[in-house]
Design an enzyme around this catalytic site. Structure first.
Site, PDB file in Angstrom:
ATOM      1  N   LYS A   1     -10.203  12.804   8.063  1.00  0.00           N
ATOM      2  CA  LYS A   1      -9.644  12.444   9.369  1.00  0.00           C
ATOM      3  C   LYS A   1      -9.658  13.659  10.287  1.00  0.00           C
ATOM      4  O   LYS A   1      -9.448  14.785   9.818  1.00  0.00           O
ATOM      5  CB  LYS A   1      -8.174  12.013   9.198  1.00  0.00           C
ATOM      6  CG  LYS A   1      -7.989  10.622   8.672  1.00  0.00           C
ATOM      7  CD  LYS A   1      -6.514  10.243   8.662  1.00  0.00           C
ATOM      8  CE  LYS A   1      -6.312   8.899   8.015  1.00  0.00           C
ATOM      9  NZ  LYS A   1      -6.843   7.774   8.773  1.00  0.00           N
TER      10      LYS A   1
ATOM     11  N   LYS B   1       0.870  -1.186   0.000  1.00  0.00           N
ATOM     12  CA  LYS B   1       0.000   0.000   0.000  1.00  0.00           C
ATOM     13  C   LYS B   1       0.905   1.234   0.000  1.00  0.00           C
ATOM     14  O   LYS B   1       1.701   1.438   0.922  1.00  0.00           O
ATOM     15  CB  LYS B   1      -0.887  -0.009   1.253  1.00  0.00           C
ATOM     16  CG  LYS B   1      -1.636   1.304   1.503  1.00  0.00           C
ATOM     17  CD  LYS B   1      -2.557   1.221   2.734  1.00  0.00           C
ATOM     18  CE  LYS B   1      -3.167   2.583   3.076  1.00  0.00           C
ATOM     19  NZ  LYS B   1      -4.042   2.565   4.263  1.00  0.00           N
TER      20      LYS B   1
ATOM     21  N   GLU C   1      -9.494   3.485   2.515  1.00  0.00           N
ATOM     22  CA  GLU C   1      -9.104   3.561   1.109  1.00  0.00           C
ATOM     23  C   GLU C   1      -8.000   2.572   0.735  1.00  0.00           C
ATOM     24  O   GLU C   1      -7.895   2.145  -0.401  1.00  0.00           O
ATOM     25  CB  GLU C   1      -8.621   4.996   0.771  1.00  0.00           C
ATOM     26  CG  GLU C   1      -7.160   5.323   1.114  1.00  0.00           C
ATOM     27  CD  GLU C   1      -6.797   5.142   2.580  1.00  0.00           C
ATOM     28  OE1 GLU C   1      -7.690   5.290   3.421  1.00  0.00           O
ATOM     29  OE2 GLU C   1      -5.630   4.860   2.879  1.00  0.00           O
TER      30      GLU C   1
ATOM     31  N   ASP D   1       1.575   6.549   5.342  1.00  0.00           N
ATOM     32  CA  ASP D   1       0.648   5.559   4.775  1.00  0.00           C
ATOM     33  C   ASP D   1       1.212   4.912   3.494  1.00  0.00           C
ATOM     34  O   ASP D   1       0.589   4.037   2.905  1.00  0.00           O
ATOM     35  CB  ASP D   1      -0.702   6.242   4.499  1.00  0.00           C
ATOM     36  CG  ASP D   1      -1.872   5.303   4.791  1.00  0.00           C
ATOM     37  OD1 ASP D   1      -1.660   4.302   5.495  1.00  0.00           O
ATOM     38  OD2 ASP D   1      -2.972   5.573   4.287  1.00  0.00           O
TER      39      ASP D   1
ATOM     40  N   ASP E   1     -12.172   6.835   4.175  1.00  0.00           N
ATOM     41  CA  ASP E   1     -10.895   6.680   4.880  1.00  0.00           C
ATOM     42  C   ASP E   1     -10.450   5.214   4.899  1.00  0.00           C
ATOM     43  O   ASP E   1      -9.313   4.916   5.246  1.00  0.00           O
ATOM     44  CB  ASP E   1     -11.029   7.233   6.302  1.00  0.00           C
ATOM     45  CG  ASP E   1      -9.685   7.475   6.963  1.00  0.00           C
ATOM     46  OD1 ASP E   1      -8.663   7.453   6.240  1.00  0.00           O
ATOM     47  OD2 ASP E   1      -9.656   7.697   8.197  1.00  0.00           O
TER      48      ASP E   1
ATOM     49  N   ARG F   1      -7.592  -0.533   1.473  1.00  0.00           N
ATOM     50  CA  ARG F   1      -8.108  -1.837   1.032  1.00  0.00           C
ATOM     51  C   ARG F   1      -8.634  -1.754  -0.396  1.00  0.00           C
ATOM     52  O   ARG F   1      -8.642  -2.751  -1.105  1.00  0.00           O
ATOM     53  CB  ARG F   1      -9.173  -2.328   2.029  1.00  0.00           C
ATOM     54  CG  ARG F   1     -10.371  -1.441   2.161  1.00  0.00           C
ATOM     55  CD  ARG F   1     -11.204  -1.759   3.386  1.00  0.00           C
ATOM     56  NE  ARG F   1     -10.622  -1.231   4.617  1.00  0.00           N
ATOM     57  CZ  ARG F   1     -11.109  -1.436   5.836  1.00  0.00           C
ATOM     58  NH1 ARG F   1     -12.180  -2.173   5.999  1.00  0.00           N
ATOM     59  NH2 ARG F   1     -10.518  -0.912   6.896  1.00  0.00           N
TER      60      ARG F   1
ATOM     61  N   ASP G   1      -2.760  10.184   3.232  1.00  0.00           N
ATOM     62  CA  ASP G   1      -4.130   9.751   3.514  1.00  0.00           C
ATOM     63  C   ASP G   1      -4.814  10.794   4.386  1.00  0.00           C
ATOM     64  O   ASP G   1      -4.648  10.807   5.607  1.00  0.00           O
ATOM     65  CB  ASP G   1      -4.107   8.385   4.223  1.00  0.00           C
ATOM     66  CG  ASP G   1      -5.514   7.876   4.528  1.00  0.00           C
ATOM     67  OD1 ASP G   1      -6.487   8.454   3.986  1.00  0.00           O
ATOM     68  OD2 ASP G   1      -5.627   6.899   5.300  1.00  0.00           O
TER      69      ASP G   1
HETATM   70  N1  BES Z   1      -4.091   4.635   6.906  1.00  0.00           N
HETATM   71  C1  BES Z   1      -5.134   4.356   7.779  1.00  0.00           C
HETATM   72  C2  BES Z   1      -4.771   3.386   8.902  1.00  0.00           C
HETATM   73  C3  BES Z   1      -3.753   3.845   9.900  1.00  0.00           C
HETATM   74  C4  BES Z   1      -4.146   4.394  11.099  1.00  0.00           C
HETATM   75  C5  BES Z   1      -2.413   3.688   9.644  1.00  0.00           C
HETATM   76  C6  BES Z   1      -3.189   4.780  12.025  1.00  0.00           C
HETATM   77  C7  BES Z   1      -1.459   4.087  10.586  1.00  0.00           C
HETATM   78  C8  BES Z   1      -1.845   4.620  11.766  1.00  0.00           C
HETATM   79  C9  BES Z   1      -6.306   3.736   7.008  1.00  0.00           C
HETATM   80  O1  BES Z   1      -6.459   4.127   5.705  1.00  0.00           O
HETATM   81  C10 BES Z   1      -7.542   4.144   7.735  1.00  0.00           C
HETATM   82  O2  BES Z   1      -7.799   5.306   7.787  1.00  0.00           O
HETATM   83  N2  BES Z   1      -8.259   3.185   8.291  1.00  0.00           N
HETATM   84  C11 BES Z   1      -9.424   3.450   9.048  1.00  0.00           C
HETATM   85  C12 BES Z   1     -10.445   2.413   8.689  1.00  0.00           C
HETATM   86  C13 BES Z   1     -11.819   2.722   9.185  1.00  0.00           C
HETATM   87  C14 BES Z   1     -12.400   3.898   8.428  1.00  0.00           C
HETATM   88  C15 BES Z   1     -12.683   1.499   8.986  1.00  0.00           C
HETATM   89  C16 BES Z   1      -9.056   3.357  10.536  1.00  0.00           C
HETATM   90  O3  BES Z   1      -8.215   2.532  10.895  1.00  0.00           O
HETATM   91  O4  BES Z   1      -9.593   4.133  11.312  1.00  0.00           O
HETATM   92 ZN    ZN Z   2      -4.685   4.713   4.736  1.00  0.00          ZN
HETATM   93 ZN    ZN Z   3      -7.567   5.938   5.493  1.00  0.00          ZN
END
Ligand code: BES
Ligand code: ZN
Ligand code: ZN
Length: 487
Positions: free
Chosen positions: A258, A246, A330, A269, A328, A332, A251
């Site tokens: 966020k 990824k 994204e 990210d 968010d 996946r 992000d």
């Molecule tokens: N890039 C983030 C995940 C992340 C969070 C990486 C903290 C490193 C540190 C990912 O794209 C994301 O935002 N995931 C969300 C998913 C949710 C919306 C289901 C998350 O983990 O909050």
């Molecule tokens: Zn992300």
């Molecule tokens: Zn995200």
């Protein structure tokens, strides 16, 4: 940083400073020449604790045991302790764990990993001044060592640690300086340097390949997406491995924006994609006898009038429809298309993906550990074991049918988020499993590196910033597969 190996005993080597690792608080060891002074200074020999005796030009550092993880950390902390001093050359003894040279390799890795600092944006640089480390074959437990084997471990350690630092540099670079096209250029330059094949897919080819979910995530950014494909293809390779990363160069969360505090550090990210680049670099430099492919989805997730939205339904490369409920989630979506593309291009014996995929992984296993998921326990355990052998922390998280149901959609084949707050690392992994072909089902492991990828409080051999998570564990695993390749 240069490493020189010598048969000369420590006393006969001239260097600015000597590094002595005190193992298991054993101050009686003959390497410890300053027992009284150390006691006076209150040095209690704890793991990573250091004591610099300036008048003696000797630095003592504690290690709990001769295990490679402890020695790696100790070496990293020794080199950190010397930062800011004027010393340019070090001498140090050889440390092995009952003759096992993993420990020796770990010490070299520790020196290189611990000396890393990212100073691109500092007007006044404060780089580590150590230029030369002379290692005596005088061994901690008085074992005689095979100089050729030891020299090979230095070579492997340098490649692995340099690749980790290469990954750290990419991740640490700001989103304005490292966007998808820049990531692609870095990959091209590295490929040229080490002799990998590199193919870059631009939006026109991405449309042709029907990578519509990846393109949707990228749409609101002024930076166009790229998919990078790096290939290492030696003759007579019997084992094939595919790596997918990824590479979200930023992000912001997209329209499901966020909160401000959570957006900071999201330059990291791209850690999964950057790890794949570092691993490929090491694979080429080690000239491993197996075929390895690295695919990176480089994309920026932004907001704007053109942004993809919650309520959209996207069609992935394999034809599956995805209901978007949160922009968010994204990573996946990007991985779904890149995984499909990678499997279309190469049929492999192993398929691994690396991603800072979920905050839930960090909640589940902590900041230091990667979580390893998949359909095949053996493959999961293989990754966990080699991670531990490499000095990284990883643990398996198991899928289950109940959680799988939480990503069902009323209107599409699957939803991009779960209907429960719990088990988010696993439901993200199960979402990815929708994009794994039958022929790869048992060959795939998903590695969520969200915890250890970016370090906000230095630990172990990791300074502040990117850690290069994923690189060492995968290099170790690929070395293991390489040993099997010849059989
Ligand atoms: N890039 C983030 C995940 C992340 C969070 C990486 C903290 C490193 C540190 C990912 O794209 C994301 O935002 N995931 C969300 C998913 C949710 C919306 C289901 C998350 O983990 O909050
Ligand atoms: Zn992300
Ligand atoms: Zn995200």
């Amino acid at each position: 940083m240069n490493f020189e190996l010598t048969v000369l005993p420590l006393v006969e080597i001239s260097a600015d400073v000597e590094v002595v690792i005190v193992v298991d608080k054993n101050l009686k060891h003959n390497f410890v020449q300053d027992k009284k002074l150390l006691k006076k200074a209150g040095f209690s020999c704890g793991q990573d604790e250091t004591c610099l005796l300036v008048e003696k030009n000797r630095l003592y550092v504690g290690a709990t045991s001769l295990k490679s993880t402890d020695i790696r950390r100790a070496a990293a902390n020794a080199i950190k302790a010397l930062k800011g001093t004027k010393y340019k050359t070090i001498k140090v003894a050889s440390y092995t764990n009952k003759g096992c040279t993993y420990t020796f390799r770990a010490m070299i890795e520790g020196f290189i990993l611990g000396s890393y600092s990212f100073e691109t944006y500092k007007s006044k640089k404060n780089k580590n001044k150590i230029k030369e480390i002379t290692i005596s074959l005088e061994e901690y437990s008085e074992r005689s060592l095979d100089i050729e084997k030891i020299a090979e471990q230095i070579h492997k350690a340098q490649i692995t640690a340099d690749a980790t630092n290469f990954t750290r540099d990419i991740v640490n670079t700001t989103p304005d300086d490292c966007y998808p096209d820049v990531m692609a250029s870095i990959a091209e330059g590295m490929a040229e340097d080490v002799g990998l094949k590199c193919n870059i897919l631009k939006p026109k080819q991405l449309r042709k390949e029907k990578m519509e979910t990846l393109l949707a995530v990228a749409r609101a950014s002024r930076h166009k997406p790229r998919v990078i494909h790096l290939t290492h293809k030696p003759k007579n390779a019997k084992i094939k491995v595919t790596l997918v990363g990824k590479g979200l160069t930023y992000d912001s969360g997209g329209l499901s924006l966020k909160p401000a505090d959570y957006m900071v550090t999201m330059k990291s990210d791209k850690s999964g994609g950057s790890a794949v680049m570092g691993i490929m670099k090491a694979v080429a430099e080690l000239d491993l006898p197996i075929e390895v492919h690295g695919f990176i989805g480089a994309v920026e997730n932004m907001i704007g009038g053109d942004a993809y939205k919650p309520d959209d339904v996207l069609v992935a490369k394999n034809g599956k429809t995805i209901e978007i409920r949160n922009t968010d989630a994204e990573g996946r979506l990007v991985l779904a298309d890149v995984l499909c593309y990678a499997q279309q291009e190469v049929q492999s014996d192993y398929l691994f993906d690396f991603a800072t995929l979920t905050g839930a992984s960090v909640v589940a296993v902590g900041h230091y550990t990667s979580s390893v998921m998949g359909n095949n326990k053996e493959v999961q355990n293989f990754v966990v074991k080699e991670a531990q052998n490499s000095g990284e922390l990883a643990t398996a998280l198991d899928f289950n049918d109940y959680l799988k149901k939480t990503i069902k959609s009323e209107i599409a084949d699957v939803c991009n988020i779960s209907n429960t707050r719990y088990g988010g690392a696993i439901t993200a992994g199960q979402f990815l499993s929708e994009f794994i072909d039958k022929k790869h089902t048992d060959k795939w492991a998903h590695i969520d590196i969200a915890g250890p990828a970016f370090v906000e409080h230095a630990w172990g051999e990791n300074p502040f910033g990117a850690s290069g998570a994923g690189v060492r564990m995968m290099v170790k695993l690929l070395e293991k597969l390489s040993a099997q390749n010849t059989h």
